[in-house]
Design an enzyme around this catalytic site. Structure first.
Site, PDB file in Angstrom:
ATOM      1  N   TYR A  12       7.252  19.855 -29.991  1.00  0.00           N
ATOM      2  CA  TYR A  12       7.729  21.170 -28.865  1.00  0.00           C
ATOM      3  C   TYR A  12       7.258  22.281 -29.453  1.00  0.00           C
ATOM      4  CZ  TYR A  12      10.162  22.734 -25.027  1.00  0.00           C
ATOM      5  OH  TYR A  12      10.528  24.393 -24.741  1.00  0.00           O
TER       6      TYR A  12
ATOM      7  N   ASP B  18      -1.301  14.014 -12.533  1.00  0.00           N
ATOM      8  CA  ASP B  18      -0.482  14.055 -13.875  1.00  0.00           C
ATOM      9  C   ASP B  18      -1.627  15.002 -14.710  1.00  0.00           C
ATOM     10  OD1 ASP B  18      -0.838  12.520 -16.398  1.00  0.00           O
ATOM     11  OD2 ASP B  18      -0.891  11.105 -16.325  1.00  0.00           O
TER      12      ASP B  18
ATOM     13  N   GLY C 282       6.464  21.113 -18.296  1.00  0.00           N
ATOM     14  CA  GLY C 282       6.575  20.562 -20.085  1.00  0.00           C
ATOM     15  C   GLY C 282       7.584  19.188 -19.956  1.00  0.00           C
TER      16      GLY C 282
ATOM     17  N   ILE D   2      17.646  28.662 -21.032  1.00  0.00           N
ATOM     18  CA  ILE D   2      17.880  28.802 -19.863  1.00  0.00           C
ATOM     19  C   ILE D   2      18.800  27.026 -18.832  1.00  0.00           C
ATOM     20  CG2 ILE D   2      16.706  29.228 -17.844  1.00  0.00           C
ATOM     21  CD1 ILE D   2      16.015  31.247 -19.800  1.00  0.00           C
TER      22      ILE D   2
END
Length: 244
Positions: free
Chosen positions: A154, A62, A91, A187
């Protein structure tokens, strides 16, 4: 002797592609993920790519828990040797306008995308200093450089990754350790499967398409081999940001 490369977030997407290319380069690869199922599935595929001195082992961890990170790094070092390459590819992304975003969500994104890589880097530094060499590569995002509507958390996490990496590069350069960032554009991974207006985004990209995880992995390979490059952000976005 094959060097050891550890990839957090190595069971899928960009991290999995990095594991593939590192095995092709005969590294001993350790992939790390939060779930054992994803690790098992990834290792089954990757084992077939391990040739020569290459090998692959999987570990669960984790990335939001420092004790778990330290335990995992210690286990990898004991199992396959001192870590030479660290790739932080784990992420998460939870889109939403800031005024509607809960504090818990903001903290979760920052903890995973920014604090996690800081802690994994911290965990490998002592060994790298002893070896007098090391390479840390953090997977950021072009959003961290340019921002995007609905991605305040983000974007902040990825922008922070740039500042962290540049600062760390200055701290450890004298010890033979390098730290760089790769900033991908769109991507083809799980994270962008449901992205809106894909056709429009592809047309906005100079190369006319989304990138492949393997193309980001090629950039990782370059930074591993480019021993005179540190503290840099390498953008891999097909020219998307040139049209901003």
């Amino acid at each position: 002797m094959s060097k050891v490369c550890v990839i957090f977030g190595g069971s899928r997407g960009i991290g999995f592609a990095v594991a593939n290319i590192m095995l092709e380069q005969c590294f001993k690869v350790a992939i790390v993920s939060k779930t054992s199922t994803s690790i098992d599935n990834a290792c089954k595929i990757l084992h077939s790519k391990a040739k020569g001195g290459a090998s692959v082992l999987g570990y669960t961890c984790d990335i939001t828990q420092e004790a778990d990170i330290n335990k995992t790094i210690a286990a990898i070092t004991k199992d396959i040797g001192p870590i030479a390459i660290l790739v932080n590819s784990a992420g998460i992304n939870k889109d939403g306008l800031l005024m509607k975003t809960k504090l818990e969500t903001i903290q979760n994104v920052l903890q995973t995308n920014l604090i996690g890589p800081m802690l994994t880097s911290k965990a490998v530094l002592k060994s790298m200093i002893q070896q007098k060499e090391g390479c840390i590569i953090n997977i950021g995002s072009m959003v961290g450089q340019h921002g995007n509507v609905g991605q305040c958390s983000y974007s902040a996490s990825k922008a922070g990754l740039v500042g962290f990496s540049k600062s760390l590069a200055k701290e450890v350069a004298s010890r033979g350790i390098r730290c760089n960032v790769i900033a991908p554009g769109f991507i083809d991974t799980d994270m962008v499967q449901d992205v809106a207006n894909r056709d429009k985004l592809e047309k906005h990209t100079l190369l006319g398409r989304f990138g492949k995880p393997e193309e980001v992995a090629q950039a990782v390979q370059y930074l591993v081999e480019a021993t005179y490059v540190t503290g840099q952000v390498l953008t891999v976005d097909g020219g998307f940001s040139l049209n901003l």
